[in-house]
Design a protein around this motif. Structure first.
Motif, PDB file in Angstrom:
ATOM      1  N   SER A  31      41.946  17.652  65.462  1.00 24.45           N
ATOM      2  CA  SER A  31      42.040  18.873  64.646  1.00 24.45           C
ATOM      3  C   SER A  31      42.811  18.606  63.361  1.00 24.45           C
ATOM      4  N   LYS A  34      40.627  16.605  61.004  1.00 22.57           N
ATOM      5  CA  LYS A  34      39.575  17.449  60.443  1.00 22.57           C
ATOM      6  C   LYS A  34      40.103  18.277  59.289  1.00 22.57           C
ATOM      7  N   GLN A  35      41.290  18.852  59.432  1.00 19.35           N
ATOM      8  CA  GLN A  35      41.858  19.677  58.370  1.00 19.35           C
ATOM      9  C   GLN A  35      42.222  18.834  57.148  1.00 19.35           C
TER      10      GLN A  35
END
Length: 316
Positions: A31, A34-35
């Motif tokens: 996560s 991804k950010q």
């Protein structure tokens, strides 16, 4: 661009490891990655170089890091200020001050503030004036006590509050050839010098150079307490604020004069002016304003009853 993405970016930039940064944030590493990729796509440039497992900032990342820290600090300050107005919390003060002030007179002012506002979280960052200006500009501090003058382009509002004399510190069992000493008397003497970032380093070097010589160092790179201890040990002498010698029987302070044919206005480093500063573009929080009022009240009272340290006067 989202604040969460900026927070993730800062975490990776400081830790230099994606998995460890994710753990510190309490999220999964995919996560986080991804950010970061989404942020890089929006900005149109990579922020990290990931060669051979080493995480380093790219030029774009170097540019973004101080801006991201400042944005996050401002958001945090705004959140606290709104909560304070809503009565949920009483506030926070992140104060910066030079070591001489922390050692000399700030403790009593902080005690008065804490007694009056026990619910306000108080953090004190100790450092050289140049470092404090940098941290204040970046939003890491709410208010700071700095040394004037500052650079013309510094985005700070300053109000002078104190002026203090500088003295030559030497072991108490040594006697100067004359008192007061002149700047020229430092020529050829071993000096204990502060680290880069201290205004005292800059002012001492400037005074020596204006007198026509380069200072000679016995040791350099110390913080205030280390410099005083080195002087006590006989390594050399040092130019320091008079207030820091209180409670140190192993040291004596010798007044420092401008020298032959000079005046205090002609030579830098013989006295210095302390100002309280905050950023121009962000008004101080209610808590920071309360601290400023408390400090001003304390200094006024101390000047009236004669309890300011020797060589220090309050600028009203």
């Amino acid at each position: 661009m989202q604040l969460q993405q900026l927070a993730y970016f800062v975490a990776v930039a400081e830790i230099r490891h994606f998995t460890q940064a994710a753990e510190s944030l309490g999220i999964a590493q995919p996560s986080l990655s991804k950010q970061i990729r989404a942020l890089e796509k929006e900005l149109g440039a990579p922020l990290f170089s990931r060669a051979r497992g080493n995480i380093t900032l790219t030029p774009a990342g170097d540019v973004l890091l101080p801006l991201a820290k400042r944005i996050l600090a401002d958001v945090d300050t705004a959140r606290l200020e709104v909560r304070e107005l809503a009565g949920l919390v009483r506030g926070r003060v992140r104060l910066g001050a030079t070591p001489s002030l922390c050692a000399g007179l700030l403790a009593d002012a902080l005690r008065r503030f804490h007694d009056a506002y026990p619910g306000i979280d108080l953090t004190v960052e100790e450092g050289g004036s140049r470092d404090l200006v940098r941290d204040l500009t970046r939003g890491s501090l709410d208010i700071a006590l700095v040394i004037l003058p500052l650079a013309d382009d510094t985005p700070l509002v300053t109000t002078p509050i104190l002026r203090e004399h500088l003295v030559v510190a030497m072991p108490s069992d040594q006697r100067p050839r004359r008192s007061p000493m002149s700047v020229e008397d430092l020529h050829g003497r071993d000096l204990v010098m502060f680290r880069v970032g201290y205004d005292l380093r800059d002012s001492t070097i400037a005074a020596c150079r204006q007198a026509g010589f380069e200072p000679r160092y016995a040791v350099e790179g110390g913080e205030m307490d280390a410099v005083l201890r080195f002087v006590e040990a006989g390594l050399g002498i040092a130019v320091v604020p008079s207030m820091v010698l209180a409670g140190r029987p192993g040291l004596r302070g010798v007044p420092l004069s401008p020298g032959e044919g000079g005046s205090p206005a002609d030579r830098p480093g013989l006295e210095r002016t302390i100002a309280i500063a905050h950023r121009k573009d962000v008004a101080p929080t209610h808590a920071a304003r309360a601290f400023r009022e408390t400090l001003e009240g304390y200094l006024t009272d101390a000047a009236r009853d004669g309890s300011l340290p020797p060589g220090v006067r309050h600028l009203t």
